[in-house]
Design a protein around this motif. Structure first.
Motif, PDB file in Angstrom:
ATOM      1  N   PHE A 177      27.326  35.666  42.346  1.00  0.00           N
ATOM      2  CA  PHE A 177      28.337  36.217  41.878  1.00  0.00           C
ATOM      3  C   PHE A 177      28.600  35.425  40.432  1.00  0.00           C
ATOM      4  O   PHE A 177      29.697  35.648  39.823  1.00  0.00           O
ATOM      5  CB  PHE A 177      29.579  36.505  42.525  1.00  0.00           C
ATOM      6  N   ARG A 178      27.764  34.773  40.067  1.00  0.00           N
ATOM      7  CA  ARG A 178      27.749  33.916  38.851  1.00  0.00           C
ATOM      8  C   ARG A 178      28.117  34.608  37.658  1.00  0.00           C
ATOM      9  O   ARG A 178      29.199  34.051  36.839  1.00  0.00           O
ATOM     10  CB  ARG A 178      26.462  33.026  38.786  1.00  0.00           C
ATOM     11  N   GLY A 179      27.563  35.650  37.393  1.00  0.00           N
ATOM     12  CA  GLY A 179      27.973  36.546  36.040  1.00  0.00           C
ATOM     13  C   GLY A 179      29.389  37.102  36.275  1.00  0.00           C
ATOM     14  O   GLY A 179      30.179  36.928  35.010  1.00  0.00           O
ATOM     15  N   ARG A 180      29.735  37.558  37.238  1.00  0.00           N
ATOM     16  CA  ARG A 180      31.194  38.105  37.376  1.00  0.00           C
ATOM     17  C   ARG A 180      32.165  36.798  37.270  1.00  0.00           C
ATOM     18  O   ARG A 180      33.374  36.948  36.611  1.00  0.00           O
ATOM     19  CB  ARG A 180      31.438  38.734  38.763  1.00  0.00           C
ATOM     20  N   LEU A 181      31.798  35.529  37.736  1.00  0.00           N
ATOM     21  CA  LEU A 181      32.778  34.652  37.769  1.00  0.00           C
ATOM     22  C   LEU A 181      32.853  34.183  36.153  1.00  0.00           C
ATOM     23  O   LEU A 181      33.910  33.635  35.734  1.00  0.00           O
ATOM     24  CB  LEU A 181      32.371  33.360  38.567  1.00  0.00           C
TER      25      LEU A 181
END
Length: 108
Positions: A61-65
């Motif tokens: 979920f790196r992008g959302r974080l």
């Protein structure tokens, strides 16, 4: 017999059944239970594994974080993993000292 004396007798007749009272009266006895694990190594390895899983989940979920400004969350499991490795080193060293007779199992 007065009403107060009757109430006092009724209270005296009732035994308290909470564990603390039973222990004080000698009705409960603590069993001698040995610790499951003196080394602590399996517990530390479990913790390290959970931090690794948390890192993988957060990495997915790196992008959302990053969009939410929470990309620092990715570093929390990295720190937990690193501290777990330090803990693993300490536990192995301590266990080796206990096994070698240089240290007692209860000493910390």
């Amino acid at each position: 017999m007065t009403e107060e004396q009757g109430a006092a007798k009724e209270r005296a007749d009732k035994k308290r059944t909470d564990p603390t009272s039973q222990l004080a009266r000698g009705e409960l006895v603590h069993a001698e239970v040995k610790p499951l694990d003196l080394s602590g190594i399996p517990s530390v390895i479990t913790g390290i594994s959970l931090w690794a899983v948390a890192f993988v989940v957060l990495f997915l979920f790196r992008g959302r974080l990053e969009d939410d400004g929470l990309d620092w969350w990715l570093w929390v499991p990295v720190a937990g993993f690193g501290l777990g490795l330090i803990g693993l080193w300490y536990c192995r060293r301590r266990w080796a000292a206990i096994q070698g007779g240089h240290r007692s199992a209860t000493e910390d």
